[in-house]
Design an enzyme around this catalytic site. Structure first.
Site, PDB file in Angstrom:
ATOM      1  N   TYR A  85      14.389   1.549  -1.878  1.00 20.33           N
ATOM      2  CA  TYR A  85      13.964   0.337  -1.184  1.00 20.33           C
ATOM      3  C   TYR A  85      15.089  -0.665  -0.909  1.00 20.33           C
ATOM      4  CZ  TYR A  85       9.198   1.790  -2.485  1.00 20.33           C
ATOM      5  OH  TYR A  85       8.018   2.471  -2.632  1.00 20.33           O
ATOM      6  N   ASN A 157       8.520  -2.570   5.686  1.00 15.93           N
ATOM      7  CA  ASN A 157       7.572  -2.114   4.675  1.00 15.93           C
ATOM      8  C   ASN A 157       6.480  -3.168   4.495  1.00 15.93           C
ATOM      9  OD1 ASN A 157       6.779  -0.373   2.282  1.00 15.93           O
ATOM     10  ND2 ASN A 157       7.076  -2.338   1.260  1.00 15.93           N
ATOM     11  N   GLU A 158       5.272  -2.830   4.928  1.00 16.46           N
ATOM     12  CA  GLU A 158       4.103  -3.698   4.734  1.00 16.46           C
ATOM     13  C   GLU A 158       4.312  -5.115   5.271  1.00 16.46           C
ATOM     14  OE1 GLU A 158       2.413  -3.651   0.830  1.00 16.46           O
ATOM     15  OE2 GLU A 158       2.096  -1.487   0.836  1.00 16.46           O
ATOM     16  N   ASP A 200      -1.953   0.377   3.606  1.00 12.21           N
ATOM     17  CA  ASP A 200      -3.204   1.053   3.951  1.00 12.21           C
ATOM     18  C   ASP A 200      -4.348   0.037   3.931  1.00 12.21           C
ATOM     19  OD1 ASP A 200      -5.255   2.771   4.460  1.00 12.21           O
ATOM     20  OD2 ASP A 200      -5.110   3.901   2.581  1.00 12.21           O
ATOM     21  N   GLU A 265       3.949   5.859  -0.107  1.00 11.64           N
ATOM     22  CA  GLU A 265       3.609   5.593  -1.502  1.00 11.64           C
ATOM     23  C   GLU A 265       2.204   6.124  -1.743  1.00 11.64           C
ATOM     24  OE1 GLU A 265       3.709   1.442  -2.443  1.00 11.64           O
ATOM     25  OE2 GLU A 265       5.832   1.180  -1.952  1.00 11.64           O
ATOM     26  N   TYR A 297       4.481   6.891  -6.157  1.00 13.42           N
ATOM     27  CA  TYR A 297       4.975   5.618  -6.669  1.00 13.42           C
ATOM     28  C   TYR A 297       4.774   5.602  -8.184  1.00 13.42           C
ATOM     29  CZ  TYR A 297       6.038   0.678  -6.858  1.00 13.42           C
ATOM     30  OH  TYR A 297       6.640  -0.529  -7.125  1.00 13.42           O
TER      31      TYR A 297
END
Length: 477
Positions: A85, A157-158, A200, A265, A297
């Site tokens: 990350y 990421n998100e 998600d 993940e 994860y």
């Protein structure tokens, strides 16, 4: 001096490497065999967000002894991909990249970090989209583009995690993808996929996918389209099932995809300990025609209690029960079948971008992307300065230097990375020298927290990425 140079060049030439993979339609493909590649991955960020420290000049891939310890344990587990990350492009990563390469593992690299100025923010994204930020993301690309085992880059990421962010973030996130892809096109000797790792959140998941994967009309070579799409999903909890965990909805929603889709993940930890029964579905005919595997994860135990391995302050390690439970699930799979499927020709084409693709009220339907900020075109053209670089190097000692214990406290002997042959990818059973326990269950090193055991399932969706210090998510909380 000439002799030394010649010998160095020869040594570099004989370093074995995994085959560089290609994206062909909805598949990762091994060009050496023509077979599809399924990601069997683990999230790797020792120390959580604190594992990236610019002042101390450390990140997860800067200490070769640590990488050797972890690569050996991952190799035994059967991992073929790590997701990392937070990385410092100013550090040298040659030895760690070479260790994971020799162990038969690819790297998926996030270009952002939790620090201000090093990520696109969920709140007012236009305020974080400027040349210095892009320069930093391009530097990460420069640092990793020459490693043959760099599989892909995540541009975000998100960053989208609810309706509010869905209204403002999409054009900027797609612009960052465009900019990274243009930089790769100008400065890399090979194409490297760039894509997005989504939360998600079903309310906006497929709108997010459609926005990032559609093709803008009139663009001959649409560089803003994502090459891959991934999601952080924690809907399978405990002894669930394909339908109960709504995996069937994911397969249905992504059927017909024109790009590889996979879990970036997974691994809900409520209830605890985990049993990882989702592995049997992810790598089965239920999913493999649409999904390309997934990333568990996570590798190291942090405060959020998702770890496979616990690391002490001295760098010594102890396997947790989750490590053995995951290893048991992998042992049930037929990897010859999973990784041996020929990649069929796909006629799937991305849809043309249109507001008709978006179903959620308030989600952005504007596909006119922001122009490059001042100074950025010159960086894309000329390259970042100073320019980091990476190359595979020879590793002379493959033996793990730290003490590593089984869950029952016994010391694991003969622990070392087993370098694989050229073009060989890791799978379970290739490294069998170490004396690792075959027992399963919770270990003496496990330390589940009562509050986490009682947490509602929905909370697991954003918790891991938040714990990683994802600035884009934090800015919206």
């Amino acid at each position: 001096m000439l002799l030394q140079t010649a010998l160095a060049a020869l040594g570099a030439a004989v370093v074995a490497a995994v085959p560089t993979l290609e994206v062909r339609g909805p598949y990762f493909v091994n060009p050496k065999t023509g077979n599809r590649f399924q990601v069997v991955g683990v999230a790797y960020q020792p120390g959580g967000s604190a594992g990236y420290n610019k002042e101390l000049k450390k990140d997860p891939l800067s200490d070769p002894d640590v990488c050797l310890r972890d690569a050996a344990l991952m190799q035994i587990l059967g991992i073929n991909t790590i997701r990392v990350y937070n990385l410092n492009p100013d550090l040298n990563h040659d030895e760690c990249a070479s260790i994971f390469n020799a162990a038969g593992m690819y790297m998926i690299i996030d270009v952002n970090s939790p620090l201000v100025g090093e990520a696109l923010t969920s709140h007012n994204p236009w305020e974080s989209y400027y040349a210095a930020y892009l320069n930093r993301t391009f530097a990460v690309v420069e640092a990793f583009k020459n490693y043959p085992n760099t599989l892909a880059f995540f541009s975000g990421n998100e960053v989208l995690n609810n309706n509010k962010t869905g209204a403002t973030v999409p054009p900027y996130m797609r612009a960052v993808t465009r900019d990274i892809k243009n930089y790769i096109k100008n400065h890399s000797s090979r194409p490297i996929p760039v894509g997005y790792s989504a939360a998600d959140v079903r309310e906006i998941l497929f709108d997010t996918y459609n926005y990032f994967q559609c093709s803008i009309e009139g663009e001959k070579d649409d560089m803003s389209r994502g090459d891959i799409f991934a999601l952080n999903s924690y809907s399978w909890c405990g002894d669930s099932s394909f339908k109960e965990a709504s995996y069937d909805e994911l397969v249905s929603g992504f059927t017909g995809t024109a790009v590889p889709v996979f879990f970036s993940e997974y691994g809900c930890n409520v209830p605890y300990p985990r049993i990882f029964t989702e592995v049997g579905s992810i790598y089965s005919p239920d999913m493999w025609d649409v999904f390309s595997g997934g990333v568990v994860y996570e590798y190291t135990q942090e405060d959020n209690n998702y770890g496979l391995v616990k690391i002490d302050a001295n760098g010594n390690a102890q396997l947790l029960g989750d490590y053995l439970a995951l290893r048991e699930q992998y042992s049930k799979l037929n990897f010859d079948e999973i990784q041996g499927q020929s990649a069929p020709k796909s006629d799937a084409k991305p849809p043309v971008c249109s507001e008709k693709l978006i179903t959620t009220e308030g989600f952005n339907t504007n596909f006119t992307l922001p122009v490059l900020p001042p100074g950025a075109p010159e960086i894309i053209k000329d390259g970042v300065k100073p320019r980091p670089s990476g190359k595979l190097v020879e590793i002379k000692d493959w033996k793990v230097k730290y003490t590593v214990k089984n869950p029952d406290g016994t010391v694991i002997t003969n622990l070392a990375v087993q370098p694989l042959a050229d073009d060989e990818i890791n799978r379970p059973g290739l490294n069998t020298e170490a004396d690792i326990s075959s027992a399963t269950g919770t270990s003496s090193a496990d330390s589940p927290k009562e509050s986490e055991d009682a947490a509602p399932r929905a909370a697991a969706v954003l918790l891991p990425a938040f714990a990683m210090g994802a600035f884009a998510v934090m800015a919206n909380l």
